[in-house]
Enzyme design. Structure first.
Site, PDB file in Angstrom:
ATOM      1  N   SER A 108      -6.321  12.858  -5.316  1.00 20.36           N
ATOM      2  CA  SER A 108      -7.046  13.629  -4.300  1.00 20.36           C
ATOM      3  C   SER A 108      -8.191  14.420  -4.928  1.00 20.36           C
ATOM      4  O   SER A 108      -9.280  14.507  -4.370  1.00 20.36           O
ATOM      5  CB  SER A 108      -6.083  14.562  -3.557  1.00 20.36           C
ATOM      6  OG  SER A 108      -5.678  15.597  -4.404  1.00 20.36           O
ATOM      7  N   ARG A 134     -11.898  13.382  -3.716  1.00 16.19           N
ATOM      8  CA  ARG A 134     -12.587  14.400  -2.913  1.00 16.19           C
ATOM      9  C   ARG A 134     -13.987  14.635  -3.464  1.00 16.19           C
ATOM     10  O   ARG A 134     -14.986  14.594  -2.735  1.00 16.19           O
ATOM     11  CB  ARG A 134     -11.800  15.703  -2.902  1.00 16.19           C
ATOM     12  CG  ARG A 134     -12.499  16.790  -2.087  1.00 16.19           C
ATOM     13  CD  ARG A 134     -11.774  18.115  -2.129  1.00 16.19           C
ATOM     14  NE  ARG A 134     -10.389  17.979  -1.686  1.00 16.19           N
ATOM     15  CZ  ARG A 134      -9.344  18.003  -2.492  1.00 16.19           C
ATOM     16  NH1 ARG A 134      -9.525  18.186  -3.794  1.00 16.19           N
ATOM     17  NH2 ARG A 134      -8.122  17.857  -2.040  1.00 16.19           N
ATOM     18  N   ASN A 137     -17.405  13.219  -1.544  1.00 18.09           N
ATOM     19  CA  ASN A 137     -18.409  14.165  -1.055  1.00 18.09           C
ATOM     20  C   ASN A 137     -19.778  13.898  -1.665  1.00 18.09           C
ATOM     21  O   ASN A 137     -20.786  13.869  -0.965  1.00 18.09           O
ATOM     22  CB  ASN A 137     -17.978  15.591  -1.362  1.00 18.09           C
ATOM     23  CG  ASN A 137     -17.116  16.171  -0.266  1.00 18.09           C
ATOM     24  OD1 ASN A 137     -17.620  16.538   0.778  1.00 18.09           O
ATOM     25  ND2 ASN A 137     -15.818  16.204  -0.496  1.00 18.09           N
TER      26      ASN A 137
END
Lengths: 266, 156
Positions: free
Chosen positions: A203, A207, A211
């Site tokens: 994660s 992430r 992004n």
């Protein structure tokens, strides 16, 4: 717009890493397989890190207890905020956690900040310098999952080491098998724990990668609009300042949280 | 999204930067910040101490001032009393002196009067004789006295 091949080619060109590998590993002139290095990611992240940490080390070596001025004041402010976060979250005693958090925040921030340079500036520059018009060069290292996974897996191993150091091998194994349901349901506890811990680095890495990759993609799409990019690029750039800071902060904060979870027994 | 050996290179970079931060960035900054904090704490404590000392000094000075005022008032009262006393003494002495002078003057006046009387007394006899002589000389008139003498002769 630079490369031929229309819009799709332009986008593809901007999202391709500069890969190097041995000739035997190439398939149709493209590097495949594990032993490939993304030269652009390695160079940009390394140079940025060397510059910014070298600068910080230089300022830190001249730091005095008097009234801080200029660079020292700025570095102290940043480092002080991060240290406060660590103090608030991490209650164990470790000489590693604060430097780790500082490294993550500062490094991820400067790498993300490369996103604010207009998408074509640096590729043009490298193409001009190398004389190769088709040379791909990605300038935002955090849009390369290799980097984000390298960081998150490193954090994962530091987390494991912290677990062993604080709880001991026996204590850690006991926690893995007994929390949260007690020893009777040891296999379930173990599976839960494995999923929980594997999810952490994945994660973290995805992430940041997601992004930054999406942000870069929007910049590329805006750059394709010709004159209309002018009113659009600025708001996205301003918005992106928020995102790059936030992503750096989130990565740092979650790392601190994972460290504190590793250092505290259930 | 292809994971490859870049991962290893990035992990090495990451480790290197953590090491730099751990060895060259964080400790000196932490030391500087901690030292500054200690200095500030020390300064605040010193200020507090100074304030206390100042309060004590102010109290002491007020006390000294009050004492001095009391002493001064006492001195003034004493001086006034002494002055009163001196005035009283001077008044008494002046009265005695004045009485003496008056008495002396009176005695002198008496003496003077006595002497004047004496002189007058001495002069009265002389004047009486001189007067008598003048009267006698004026009264001796040959015709009157001749008549008188003639009458006397008659009677004889």
């Amino acid at each position: 717009m630079s490369a031929e091949g229309g819009t799709a080619g332009y986008i593809k060109h901007h999202l391709t890493n500069l890969a190097v590998c041995s000739d035997s590993a190439k398939v149709d002139g493209v590097c495949t397989g594990f032993w490939t290095f993304h030269l652009d990611t390695l160079l940009v992240s390394g140079i940025l890190g060397l510059v910014v940490f070298g600068l910080m080390a230089m300022l830190a070596s001249r730091a005095t207890a008097g009234v801080p001025k200029g660079g020292q004041n700025f570095v102290e402010m940043v480092v002080g905020v991060i240290d406060q976060q660590v103090r608030d979250t991490f209650h164990g005693k470790s000489a590693l956690v604060t430097p780790l958090a500082i490294t993550i925040f500062v490094w991820v921030f400067v790498m993300n900040a490369m996103d604010l340079v207009p998408v074509d500036f640096l590729p043009f520059a490298t193409q001009a310098v190398t004389g190769n018009e088709h040379l791909p060069f990605k300038f935002v290292p955090t849009t390369d999952p290799n980097l984000t996974f390298a960081m998150s897996i490193s954090v994962f191993f530091i987390m494991l080491w912290m677990n062993f150091k604080v709880k001991g091998v026996g204590g850690f194994l006991h926690e893995v098998f007994s929390a949260p349901f007690g020893m009777k349901l040891a296999p379930i506890n173990f599976i839960f724990r494995v999923v929980e811990d594997i999810a952490k680095p994945i994660s973290l890495a995805l992430r940041l990668f997601g992004n930054m990759y999406a942000g870069e993609m929007v910049f590329i799409l805006i750059a394709l609009l010709g004159l209309y990019q002018l009113p659009l690029a600025l708001p996205w750039e301003l918005f992106h300042i928020l995102i790059i800071t936030l992503q750096a902060f989130v990565f740092m904060m979650l790392t601190i949280v994972y460290m504190s979870m590793a250092a505290e027994s259930h | 999204m292809n994971i490859n050996a870049t991962l290893i290179g990035q992990a090495i970079w990451f480790a290197l930067f953590i090491w730099i931060t751990m060895k060259y960035v964080w400790p000196p900054l932490q030391k500087a910040m901690a030292d500054r904090q200690a200095q500030i704490a020390e300064g605040l404590a010193a200020a507090e101490r100074g304030k206390n000392e100042q309060e004590i000094a102010a109290k002491r000075s007020a006390e000294t001032l009050r004492e001095a005022k009391g002493k001064a008032a006492e001195l003034v009262a004493q001086a006034e009393k002494r002055a009163q006393q001196i005035i009283e003494e001077a008044k008494g002495a002046a009265k005695v002196e004045a009485d003496k002078v008056v008495a002396g003057a009176k005695a002198e006046i008496d003496q003077e009067v006595e002497r004047a009387k004496q002189q007058l007394r001495e002069r009265v006899a002389e004047l009486a004789v001189a007067g008598a002589e003048k009267i006698l000389r004026k009264e001796i008139n040959a015709s009157v006295h001749g008549d008188m003498l003639g009458a006397l002769k008659q009677e004889l």
